[in-house]
Scaffold this motif. Sequence first.
Motif, mmCIF file in Angstrom:
data_model
loop_
_atom_site.group_PDB
_atom_site.id
_atom_site.type_symbol
_atom_site.label_atom_id
_atom_site.label_comp_id
_atom_site.label_asym_id
_atom_site.label_seq_id
_atom_site.Cartn_x
_atom_site.Cartn_y
_atom_site.Cartn_z
ATOM 1 N N ASP A 1 58.815 72.501 -34.764
ATOM 2 C CA ASP A 1 58.682 73.520 -33.726
ATOM 3 C C ASP A 1 57.840 74.690 -34.237
ATOM 4 N N LEU A 2 58.202 75.166 -35.441
ATOM 5 C CA LEU A 2 57.490 76.304 -36.025
ATOM 6 C C LEU A 2 56.012 75.967 -36.232
ATOM 7 N N ALA A 3 55.756 74.773 -36.777
ATOM 8 C CA ALA A 3 54.372 74.370 -37.050
ATOM 9 C C ALA A 3 53.573 74.280 -35.744
ATOM 10 N N ARG A 4 54.217 73.725 -34.711
ATOM 11 C CA ARG A 4 53.512 73.569 -33.423
ATOM 12 C C ARG A 4 53.224 74.921 -32.778
ATOM 13 N N ILE A 5 54.187 75.832 -32.858
ATOM 14 C CA ILE A 5 53.969 77.154 -32.239
ATOM 15 C C ILE A 5 52.872 77.902 -33.001
ATOM 16 N N GLU A 6 52.972 77.884 -34.360
ATOM 17 C CA GLU A 6 52.020 78.661 -35.158
ATOM 18 C C GLU A 6 50.602 78.120 -35.057
ATOM 19 N N SER A 7 50.478 76.793 -34.906
ATOM 20 C CA SER A 7 49.130 76.213 -34.877
ATOM 21 C C SER A 7 48.542 76.262 -33.471
ATOM 22 N N GLY A 8 49.316 76.772 -32.516
ATOM 23 C CA GLY A 8 48.829 76.840 -31.130
ATOM 24 C C GLY A 8 48.941 75.484 -30.451
ATOM 25 N N LEU B 1 61.034 82.283 -24.125
ATOM 26 C CA LEU B 1 61.764 83.552 -24.191
ATOM 27 C C LEU B 1 63.261 83.247 -24.365
ATOM 28 N N TYR B 2 63.706 82.269 -23.608
ATOM 29 C CA TYR B 2 65.103 81.844 -23.669
ATOM 30 C C TYR B 2 65.427 81.330 -25.078
ATOM 31 N N GLN B 3 64.511 80.501 -25.611
ATOM 32 C CA GLN B 3 64.707 79.925 -26.947
ATOM 33 C C GLN B 3 64.839 81.024 -28.015
ATOM 34 N N ALA B 4 63.964 82.043 -27.930
ATOM 35 C CA ALA B 4 63.991 83.116 -28.932
ATOM 36 C C ALA B 4 65.296 83.908 -28.836
ATOM 37 N N LEU B 5 65.684 84.252 -27.606
ATOM 38 C CA LEU B 5 66.894 85.052 -27.423
ATOM 39 C C LEU B 5 68.140 84.242 -27.798
ATOM 40 N N GLU B 6 68.100 82.951 -27.520
ATOM 41 C CA GLU B 6 69.236 82.083 -27.848
ATOM 42 C C GLU B 6 69.431 81.985 -29.365
ATOM 43 N N GLY C 1 65.263 80.074 -37.985
ATOM 44 C CA GLY C 1 65.466 80.604 -36.628
ATOM 45 C C GLY C 1 64.641 81.852 -36.334
ATOM 46 N N LEU C 2 64.716 82.844 -37.222
ATOM 47 C CA LEU C 2 63.998 84.093 -36.957
ATOM 48 C C LEU C 2 62.489 83.936 -37.125
ATOM 49 N N SER C 3 62.067 83.007 -38.002
ATOM 50 C CA SER C 3 60.621 82.736 -38.127
ATOM 51 C C SER C 3 60.104 82.156 -36.819
ATOM 52 N N ILE C 4 60.908 81.266 -36.209
ATOM 53 C CA ILE C 4 60.512 80.678 -34.925
ATOM 54 C C ILE C 4 60.449 81.774 -33.851
ATOM 55 N N CYS C 5 61.487 82.643 -33.846
ATOM 56 C CA CYS C 5 61.499 83.754 -32.875
ATOM 57 C C CYS C 5 60.238 84.593 -33.027
#
Length: 258
Positions: free
Chosen positions: A99-106, A156-161, A225-229
Amino acid sequence: ICIIALACAIVIILVMRLRFYWQVQQEIREREKAEEANRLKSAFLANMSHEIRTPLNAIIGFSSLIAELDLTAEEKEQYANIITTNNELLLKLVNDILDLARIESGGIVFHKESCNLTDLVKTLYKQHLSDVPEGIEFKEKCPDTPICLYSDKERLYQALENILKNAIKFTSAGFIEIGYEYSAEAQDVRLYVQDTGIGISPEDQEAIFERFKKLDDFVQGTGLGLSICQAIVKQLNGRILLKSEKNKGCRISLVFEL
Ligand code: ADP
């Protein structure tokens, strides 16, 4: 004419020197950036291998124990539980890393739309009502008039969760409150989770956003978790605000300009 020619020559030499100096500085900066990226990549891989190896070793170890030894039913159940816990941890770890890799790489496309923040907070609240242990008050607070934010509802939901799950994990008395507020002065909206849990000391407050960082290794979690947020909030052009005092609790807000 001679003086003008000399002045021109001096100016040209100066400009060339300045350009050369600027180019060298630029090359140094780029090299440093590449070295830093390489260092981070190596540290990430080393950390990842360590984090994966720990549950994997437990799974391998207890699987062979179950197979080889003459065990009581109780012991078998105990070892099977350890294997299940570590399986779940491993799966969560792999999912979080991807998840983190996919978000960070766009690699993830963010679908922005008008998000009613009251609906978002109330949904999150209802879905986690049963996760908050008895004895801890679970509250939700939204403005009287709902505010809509142009954002990606799901992310947004994922980050707050993620933040709410931490609050549940690290609070054993008092209350947990989720909500949002509008700041007319700053012209922004702040989605927050506040708890009265163990809190985070000032010297650890920056580090908890690092990948794999956990302040207590005995508490379950991947430390991602917080890195993903942070990666999500960055993609949504927001920022994370943390206010905490050791043993008093924690308030983490996702701040978005309106
Ligand atoms: P994980 O995915 O393992 O929960 P996070 O990146 O979300 O990891 O959090 C990193 C660390 O920050 C946690 O292991 C914990 O030590 C600290 N932390 C996060 N939220 C809180 C909180 N609400 N109260 C106290 N400590 C917290």
